[in-house]
Design an enzyme around this catalytic site. Structure first.
Site, PDB file in Angstrom:
ATOM      1  N   TYR A 194      61.304  -3.336  10.060  1.00 47.86           N
ATOM      2  CA  TYR A 194      61.645  -4.581   9.361  1.00 47.86           C
ATOM      3  C   TYR A 194      63.147  -4.678   9.114  1.00 47.86           C
ATOM      4  O   TYR A 194      63.737  -5.759   9.219  1.00 47.86           O
ATOM      5  CB  TYR A 194      60.895  -4.666   8.033  1.00 47.86           C
ATOM      6  CG  TYR A 194      59.431  -4.984   8.181  1.00 47.86           C
ATOM      7  CD1 TYR A 194      58.980  -6.295   8.193  1.00 47.86           C
ATOM      8  CD2 TYR A 194      58.492  -3.967   8.317  1.00 47.86           C
ATOM      9  CE1 TYR A 194      57.633  -6.590   8.325  1.00 47.86           C
ATOM     10  CE2 TYR A 194      57.142  -4.248   8.452  1.00 47.86           C
ATOM     11  CZ  TYR A 194      56.722  -5.561   8.462  1.00 47.86           C
ATOM     12  OH  TYR A 194      55.388  -5.848   8.605  1.00 47.86           O
ATOM     13  N   CYS A 243      49.125  -7.259   8.690  1.00 43.70           N
ATOM     14  CA  CYS A 243      50.083  -6.525   7.851  1.00 43.70           C
ATOM     15  C   CYS A 243      49.859  -5.022   7.917  1.00 43.70           C
ATOM     16  O   CYS A 243      48.764  -4.540   7.618  1.00 43.70           O
ATOM     17  CB  CYS A 243      49.941  -7.011   6.411  1.00 43.70           C
ATOM     18  SG  CYS A 243      50.880  -6.042   5.218  1.00 43.70           S
TER      19      CYS A 243
END
Length: 324
Positions: free
Chosen positions: A195, A63
């Protein structure tokens, strides 16, 4: 990427129907601050004083948001003062898990939980929200201090200076307004922009996000033509917030998220700058391509339903950066 609803786990993906196919990131739930004396910070409650060994950080090497906190933990000499647990890179129907069968995944070394959601439920049994990393846990009170990475790195930047003796400041007062301005565009168009492109479910949403992303990368390339770092000759928080996205760009975002107009290596200034940051003392150990290549390609069934892990490009992070 499931969520808790009134303390009950739901395996649910992001719903983009109401947003015209656009990915909208959720806000974080826990927003307390560690301060040198335990006084309240800009948000949340007080009572979280900087103390060696008191806090535990739950992270994923995959992440980019968690990666920021690992970088600051290293830069600020906090590795001996803040313990960590690393989740497995696969994020499937149970969300993040503490399966330790993947190299580098540690299990929950603090409480022995199987799933990250159990950490959230230990803090709030009726929790509603996404179960994300990073999570900064207070061992003393059994509470989550914060799950907002942008605020955790600012705590790490100054709160523990009296303990570590490390006074390096990546959010210096004279540059704060400019840092905030750079952060705003980098977050919207680059950090979150990849994203927004990758999770878009309509062509218009994708075109909009991809256009903004490469416009921002072009802007950063021009900025670095005249500056060693984003704010001049001094490395700041803005650089470390950008770095995790750049580190993942060619191996993940270029192909998996369809951010393929150009690669990072096609930007001479950005590519050299990213290598310099990678080679900064302590940073390379926080970069785990095995985790992020596995995570993105294996976890996102809507994008890669057969879970094929691509061979990817060969990236030489040790290549001299030539930036002084």
């Amino acid at each position: 990427m499931g969520q808790l609803v009134n303390g009950i786990w739901e395996d649910s993906w992001y719903d983009t129907r109401k947003s015209g196919g656009r990915f909208v990131r959720s806000t974080q739930t826990f927003r307390n601050w560690i301060t040198p004396d335990g006084s309240a910070g800009p948000s949340g409650s007080g009572g979280f004083a900087a103390e060696s060994g008191r806090y535990h950080l739950y992270v994923s090497y995959a992440c980019p948001w968690a990666h920021r906190t690992l970088i600051f933990r290293a830069l600020k000499g906090l590795t001996d003062h803040i313990t960590i647990s690393v989740v497995h890179p696969d994020m499937l129907s149970d969300g993040w898990t503490f399966d330790d069968s993947f190299a580098g995944a540690t299990g929950d070394t603090l409480m022995g939980h199987r799933f990250l959601r159990e950490v959230y439920l230990a803090a709030d049994s009726q929790m509603t929200g996404r179960v994300t990393v990073p999570v900064l846990w207070d061992k003393q009170t059994g509470a989550i201090v914060s799950n907002e990475s942008a605020e955790i790195i600012r705590m790490f930047n100054t709160a523990f200076d009296g303990i570590t003796g490390n006074s390096d400041d990546y959010w210096p007062e004279p540059l704060r307004d400019e840092i905030e301005a750079v952060n705003a565009r980098v977050y919207s168009d680059v950090n979150n922009g990849v994203y927004k492109a990758g999770f878009a479910t309509t062509q218009n949403a994708y075109d909009e996000a991809a256009g903004e992303l490469f416009s921002a990368l072009d802007w950063l390339e021009r900025r670095l033509a005249d500056n060693r770092y984003l704010l001049g000759d001094r490395v700041t928080e803005a650089d470390w917030r950008l770095f995790p996205t750049l580190a993942r760009f060619d191996a993940v975002y270029h192909g998996h998220f369809k951010c393929n107009r150009r690669r990072l290596v096609d930007y001479p200034n950005l590519w050299a700058y990213t290598r310099e940051l990678y080679q900064w003392p302590g940073v390379a150990a926080t970069v785990r391509p095995d985790h992020y290549i596995r995570h993105y390609h294996y976890s996102h069934e809507t994008i890669n339903p057969y879970r094929i892990i691509p061979i990817g490009p060969v990236i030489d992070w040790s290549e001299p950066h030539g930036r002084g």
